[in-house]
Design an enzyme around this catalytic site. Structure first.
Site, mmCIF file in Angstrom:
data_model
loop_
_atom_site.group_PDB
_atom_site.id
_atom_site.type_symbol
_atom_site.label_atom_id
_atom_site.label_comp_id
_atom_site.label_asym_id
_atom_site.label_seq_id
_atom_site.Cartn_x
_atom_site.Cartn_y
_atom_site.Cartn_z
ATOM 1 N N GLY A 43 52.068 3.696 95.484
ATOM 2 C CA GLY A 43 52.157 3.243 96.461
ATOM 3 C C GLY A 43 51.992 2.033 97.560
ATOM 4 C CB CYS A 44 48.816 0.055 97.976
ATOM 5 S SG CYS A 44 47.475 1.883 98.075
ATOM 6 C CB THR A 45 52.753 -2.323 95.019
ATOM 7 O OG1 THR A 45 51.805 -2.051 94.619
ATOM 8 C CG2 THR A 45 53.738 -3.517 94.720
ATOM 9 N N GLY A 48 52.973 -2.349 101.288
ATOM 10 C CA GLY A 48 53.212 -4.116 101.729
ATOM 11 C C GLY A 48 54.133 -4.762 101.105
#
Length: 154
Positions: A43-45, A48
């Site tokens: 999710g963070c990738t 970003g």
């Protein structure tokens, strides 16, 4: 401490992949500061990458983007290089910024309670005032909503 819409955003100086950054250094620019749980997670990738892919549009609207997590500067540097992020990632391993912006929460992970960052984004205007916040963010469509809000300030 928590943040309040219309008030001055909490001031900070913190290490980033672009050197030490402080909010006052960015005065005169709109700042989008997004807090995410961890480098190199799905999710963070994706979040970003979404900010990366729309970065030119944010820049055209007068905004700078800052990504913040509790990861180390070394971890951030690798993550930034691997993903080609054009914006700085801020390292907050001691949770100073997380506490200033009130993003630390108890979360359920695999049936266990763990303390972690609630995915959140803050929109700070060119005068340093907090104009909007998104808490408990779900990644799909989020960057579009933030870009619309930035354009509303310009």
């Amino acid at each position: 401490m928590s943040t309040a819409i219309g008030r001055a955003a909490p001031a900070f100086t913190a290490p980033s992949t672009d050197g030490d950054l402080s909010l006052k250094d960015l005065k005169g620019r709109i700042v989008v500061m997004y807090f995410y749980p961890r480098d190199n997670t799905p999710g963070c990738t994706t979040e970003g990458q979404n900010f990366r892919d729309r970065y030119a549009e944010f820049q055209a609207a007068g905004a700078e983007i800052l990504g913040v997590s509790r990861d180390t500067l070394a971890s951030h540097q690798k993550f930034k290089e691997k993903q080609g992020f054009p914006f700085p990632l801020v390292a907050d391993p001691d949770e100073t910024l997380c506490e200033l912006y009130g993003v630390m929460k108890m979360k359920n992970m695999y049936g266990k309670q763990v303390r972690g960052i609630e995915r959140s984004t803050f929109l700070i205007d060119a005068q340093g005032k907090l104009r909007q916040e998104w808490r408990g963010v779900t990644v799909p469509g989020h960057v579009d909503a933030v870009l619309d809000a930035v354009r509303g300030l310009a």
